[in-house]
Design a protein around this motif. Structure first.
Motif, PDB file in Angstrom:
ATOM      1  N   LYS A 101      42.676  45.405  33.707  1.00 19.38           N
ATOM      2  CA  LYS A 101      43.975  45.846  34.234  1.00 19.38           C
ATOM      3  C   LYS A 101      44.497  47.061  33.465  1.00 19.38           C
ATOM      4  O   LYS A 101      45.119  47.967  34.042  1.00 19.38           O
TER       5      LYS A 101
ATOM      6  N   SER B  14      39.286  38.970  40.530  1.00 12.44           N
ATOM      7  CA  SER B  14      39.334  37.935  39.505  1.00 12.44           C
ATOM      8  C   SER B  14      39.222  36.567  40.157  1.00 12.44           C
ATOM      9  O   SER B  14      39.991  36.234  41.062  1.00 12.44           O
TER      10      SER B  14
ATOM     11  N   SER C 116      39.189  32.343  40.500  1.00 11.35           N
ATOM     12  CA  SER C 116      40.072  31.255  40.074  1.00 11.35           C
ATOM     13  C   SER C 116      39.453  30.435  38.942  1.00 11.35           C
ATOM     14  O   SER C 116      40.151  29.731  38.217  1.00 11.35           O
TER      15      SER C 116
ATOM     16  N   LYS D  13      41.294  34.811  42.851  1.00 13.31           N
ATOM     17  CA  LYS D  13      42.690  34.594  42.479  1.00 13.31           C
ATOM     18  C   LYS D  13      43.489  35.890  42.571  1.00 13.31           C
ATOM     19  O   LYS D  13      44.645  35.900  43.005  1.00 13.31           O
ATOM     20  N   GLU D  14      42.842  36.992  42.167  1.00  7.89           N
ATOM     21  CA  GLU D  14      43.487  38.303  42.239  1.00  7.89           C
ATOM     22  C   GLU D  14      42.459  39.325  42.722  1.00  7.89           C
ATOM     23  O   GLU D  14      41.265  39.200  42.413  1.00  7.89           O
ATOM     24  N   LYS D  15      42.931  40.314  43.452  1.00  8.06           N
ATOM     25  CA  LYS D  15      42.071  41.399  43.895  1.00  8.06           C
ATOM     26  C   LYS D  15      42.902  42.664  44.037  1.00  8.06           C
ATOM     27  O   LYS D  15      43.950  42.658  44.674  1.00  8.06           O
ATOM     28  N   GLU D  16      42.434  43.728  43.412  1.00 10.18           N
ATOM     29  CA  GLU D  16      43.204  44.967  43.485  1.00 10.18           C
ATOM     30  C   GLU D  16      42.287  46.173  43.290  1.00 10.18           C
ATOM     31  O   GLU D  16      41.370  46.127  42.489  1.00 10.18           O
TER      32      GLU D  16
END
Length: 311
Positions: free
Chosen positions: A57, A70, A72, A308-311
């Motif tokens: 990040k 990311s 889980s 869980k996260e994606k960007e």
């Protein structure tokens, strides 16, 4: 201008990631000048327990080419590879490890082979196993000999996951949605024309390997079960052979009792025979169990990973 997506599965790579990023950014600038190719980075955080995700990040804030997915939890490298290929948007996609055992400097030659040459994929293989424990190298070579004999899918000895592929190859790999994945076999199974580049083994720049001998052993079983049914045939043939031996033994015992009587003797040999037969039966059941368990897991149709996260 073409786009190259660099996919990097990461699991507890906080120590190695800064070294990797510095090297890959330098190589990316060379690719832009030489090949007119823009690079994007996809870091796949496989449920890391250290500061890997926080570091990614941080890199993203200073470099808009950096993206991440990311999980889980920890789903394994195979899931990380699939997630990276699924997220990548480039005309070409390359898989790399974050520990710098995959030299980024090879990217220029790999891109030459695929972009300007007749190849659909540029793959790498190690010509030696310098720095590896001898026992681990021995079993690795044995595995490659075995899998190439019992499977119709060819897997090069020393092959790495470090490979650059066209969009067509990537789409073919993504079309194979099985949960029990063995990427080295999948790469060979989909085919396409591949250029092999050889390099000497490089030790990881920092951190510790996540692959213990036991994990590699289980991974090798995964590959054998996924791309060969020969073990099932071996179990069947062994059953037929021992049925034949048992029949001959019965004939021998009957004739011996008929001609010389039946003295109470030979129980040690009988015990050994029973144990041997029991061992063969358990081995055959175990082989069947491996294939049945993989079938059971596939029928559940669970996702390969959960982001869980994606960007």
């Amino acid at each position: 201008m073409t786009v190259l997506s660099v996919v990097v599965p990461c699991y507890n790579e906080e120590k190695a990631l800064p070294f990797f990023y510095d090297r890959i950014v330098e190589v990316a600038s060379q690719l832009l000048q030489k090949h007119n190719t823009q690079v994007e980075f996809w870091f796949i955080d496989d449920g890391s327990k250290d500061g890997t995700l926080a570091l990614i990040k941080q890199l993203q804030k200073s470099d808009d080419r950096v993206h991440y997915v990311s999980f889980s939890r920890n789903f394994g490298k195979e899931a990380g590879i699939y997630a990276g290929l699924e997220a990548a948007r480039g005309d070409y996609v390359v898989l790399m490890d974050a520990d710098l055992q995959d030299p980024p400097e090879l990217l220029s030659d790999m891109l030459d082979a695929v972009k300007d040459g007749p190849y659909d994929c540029a793959a790498t293989r190690r010509v030696d196993r310098k720095g590896e424990p001898p026992i681990r190298s021995f079993f690795a070579r044995c595995f490659y000999r075995l899998i190439n004999r019992i499977s119709q899918t060819e897997i090069a000895d020393g092959a790495r996951d470090f490979r650059l592929m066209t969009r067509q190859v990537v789409d073919a790999i993504l079309a194979m949605t099985e949960v029990n994945r063995f990427s080295k076999g999948i790469f060979g199974w989909v085919g396409f024309k591949t250029k092999w580049l050889e390099f000497e083994n490089v030790e990881r720049i920092a951190g510790e390997t996540k692959w213990s001998f036991w994990k590699l052993f289980l991974y090798s079983i995964e590959g054998i079960v996924a791309f060969s049914t020969v073990p099932l045939a071996i179990a069947s043939v062994a059953g037929l052979i021992f049925c034949g031996i048992a029949f001959l033994a019965l004939v021998f015992i009957f004739l011996r009792a008929l001609l010389w009587g039946d003295p109470v003797a030979g129980w040690p040999s009988m015990l050994c025979t029973v144990l041997l037969m029991g061992g063969i039966q358990l081995f055959s059941v175990g082989v069947l169990g491996q294939y049945l368990s993989k079938t059971y897991l596939e029928t559940k149709r669970r996702p390969i990973y959960i982001a869980k996260e994606k960007e």
